[in-house]
Enzyme design. Structure first.
Site: not given
Ligand code: SUG
Length: 416
Positions: A162, A20-22, A127, A230, A347
Site C-alpha cells: 500500500e 463504503g468499499l473499504s 477498487h 494504514h 493520505c
Molecule cells: O484505501 N478509502 C481509502 C482511504 C485511503 C487512506 N490513505 C491513507 N491512509 N494513506 C482506503 O481505504 C474509500 C472508498 C469507498 O468507500 O468508496 C477508500 O478507498
C-alpha cells in the site's frame, strides 16, 4: 542540485463517491450510501495545496485516474446488477490518496543515487487494485527523467503493498541520507492487514537501500482492529521526529529501539492513550497529518479540522504547542469530503525528495496553476453524486469530460 521534499497531492477526481468499499476503514463504512460532493472535495484539496505552497514554496500534484474504468467493469463481467461493490468499484476516485500511489526512496538513500519509486499494487481492495497501471504511467511521465528517477514495476501481487502510507523516513535534513522504516501488518485479525512484510523487503532491496539503514516494524494488530488500516493513521515522521500514538506498533518500545539503533538522533513524541484514546485518534485522524519543516527550521503539523472539534485531541495539541517539543504549530485544514472516506491530509499527499528542476513541470503547482485548477473544477466537476447515479449516462459523460478538460488545461495529453 538542491534536494527538497515535495508533497504531490492527489487532485480529488470528479467521480468521488461514498460506496463504503473499504473493509476495516471505519469512515468509509460509516458514510456508505451518503451523497458526495466532488466539486467541494476537489476545491478543499486545492485549498490545502495552496496553504502548503505558501508555507513551503513548493507543491506538486497528481491527476485523477480515468473513471469509470470500463476495463474493470468488463473484467468483473458487470451486468448492471445492484451489487454495491461491483457497481461502484470502477467509479472509485480512491487514487486521490496518493500516499498509496508508491513507495519512494530518495536519491541520498539509494546505491545508484537515483530516487526510486515502486507503485503500490493495492491488491487487498478491489477498487484500489485497479489504480496501479494508470498510476505507474503517470509516475513515468512526472518522474520520467531517467538520470534522476527510476520507476519500477509493482511488487508481485502475492504480496499486498500500500506504498508510502506505511513507510517513514528519518534523516537530519531531507537532502541527507536517511533511515527508511517499513511498517507491515500480520494477517489473521478482524480486518485485512493490507501491507505485507515481504513486499516491503523486496522493495528495499530493489531500491538499493543499505540494509543497515532499513528497519521493519510490525503494526499493532489492535490498531488495525480499531480501524488503522494504514500506519499513517497512527503515526507520522519528519526528519528526526516520530509523532506517534502509544499503541501504534506491536512492540512499541522495541520499535523505538530498532529505529534508534539505525538513527540515534530519533526524537519520539508519543501521545499516551489516556490523553487521546486509539479510537479518538482514529476518529479525528490526529496522526494522519503532514509534519512539515518550515523555512525557519521549525515543524508544523497540518491536521484535519476534526482535531480542533475534539476536546481531548485539541487539548493535547494546545499543550504540545505550548511545550518545548519539536512541533510548535498545529494547523487545521478542511478536507471533510476526503475524511468521510477515511483520507486525511497525509493520505492526500505523496512525499518525494528531489530537485524540483528534475520533475516534469506540468505536475508542479504555482498560484496561477492553482487558479486554473479551481476554475476547471468549478466548471466541470459534478456538484454531487448519489450512489444511485453511478453508471447513469449523464454522470458518465460529465465525469469523463471533466478529466479531459483538466488534462487539456494542464497540457498533459499523453495521459488522455
Ligand atoms: O484505501 N478509502 C481509502 C482511504 C485511503 C487512506 N490513505 C491513507 N491512509 N494513506 C482506503 O481505504 C474509500 C472508498 C469507498 O468507500 O468508496 C477508500 O478507498
Amino acid at each position: 542540485m538542491s534536494l527538497v521534499e515535495i508533497n504531490f497531492d492527489g487532485i480529488v477526481g470528479p467521480s468521488h463517491n461514498y460506496a463504503g468499499l473499504s473493509l476495516g476503514n471505519i469512515a468509509s463504512a460509516s458514510h456508505k450510501g451518503d451523497t458526495s460532493y466532488p466539486r467541494a472535495a476537489a476545491l478543499q484539496g486545492v485549498a490545502k495545496m495552496r496553504g502548503n505552497l505558501a508555507r513551503l514554496g513548493v507543491q506538486g500534484f497528481l491527476l485523477p485516474l480515468p473513471r469509470p474504468n470500463h476495463a474493470l467493469a468488463e473484467a468483473l463481467a458487470y451486468d448492471g446488477t445492484e451489487d454495491r461493490a461491483l457497481r461502484a468499484a470502477p467509479w472509485s476516485a480512491s487514487s486521490m490518496w496518493t500516499a498509496n500511489a508508491a513507495t519512494v526512496s530518495p536519491a541520498p538513500d539509494t546505491r545508484d543515487g537515483k530516487c526510486h519509486l515502486t507503485p503500490a499494487n493495492l491488491v487487498t481492495m478491489l477498487h484500489r487494485a485497479q489504480e496501479w497501471p494508470d498510476t505507474k504511467r503517470m509516475l513515468e511521465v512526472a518522474f520520467g527523467n531517467g538520470d534522476h528517477f527510476a520507476v519500477h514495476d509493482i511488487a508481485p501481487v502475492t504480496f499486498g503493498d500500500e506504498g508510502a502510507a506505511n513507510h517513514m523516513r528519518f534523516c537530519e535534513g531531507h537532502g541527507t541520507a536517511g533511515v527508511e522504516v517499513f511498517v507491515f501488518g500480520r494477517p489473521g485479525g478482524k480486518f485485512p492487514a493490507r501491507q505485507h512484510e515481504q513486499s516491503f523487503r523486496l522493495i528495499a532491496r530493489r531500491h538499493g537501500l543499505d540494509p543497515a539503514r532499513c528497519v521493519f516494524i510490525e503494526q499493532n494488530p489492535a490498531a488495525i482492529e480499531a480501524g488503522a488500516f494504514h500506519n499513517d493513521v497512527v503515526s507520522v515522521a519528519n526528519e528526526r521526529v516520530l509523532f506517534t500514538h502509544a499503541e501504534a506498533f506491536a512492540d512499541q518500545q522495541g520499535a523505538y529501539d530498532a529505529i534508534r539503533a539505525a538513527f540515534p538522533a530519533l526524537e519520539v513524541v508519543e501521545v499516551p492513550s489516556d490523553a487521546v484514546s486509539l479510537e479518538e485518534a482514529i476518529r479525528t485522524y490526529l496522526f494522519n497529518a503532514q509534519l512539515l519543516t518550515l523555512p525557519d527550521g521549525s515543524m508544523a503539523l497540518i491536521v484535519p479540522e476534526e482535531c480542533r472539534e475534539s476536546a481531548a485531541v485539541w487539548k493535547y495539541c494546545e499543550a504540545m504547542m505550548a511545550s518545548n517539543g519539536p512541533i510548535r504549530e498545529v494547523i487545521p485544514v478542511d478536507v471533510r469530503q476526503s475524511m468521510a472516506n477515511g483520507g486525511g491530509p497525509a493520505c492526500l499527499r505523496l512525499r518525494v525528495v528531489c530537485d524540483p528542476a528534475t520533475v516534469d513541470p506540468r505536475f508542479l503547482l504555482d498560484e496561477a496553476k492553482a487558479d486554473l485548477l479551481d476554475q476547471v473544477i468549478s466548471e466541470h466537476w459534478p456538484e454531487q453524486i448519489d450512489p444511485a447515479d453511478l453508471w447513469s449516462e449523464a454522470l458518465t459523460t460529465q465525469v469523463v469530460a471533466a478529466r479531459t478538460a483538466l488534462l487539456a488545461a494542464l497540457a498533459i495529453t499523453e495521459l488522455d
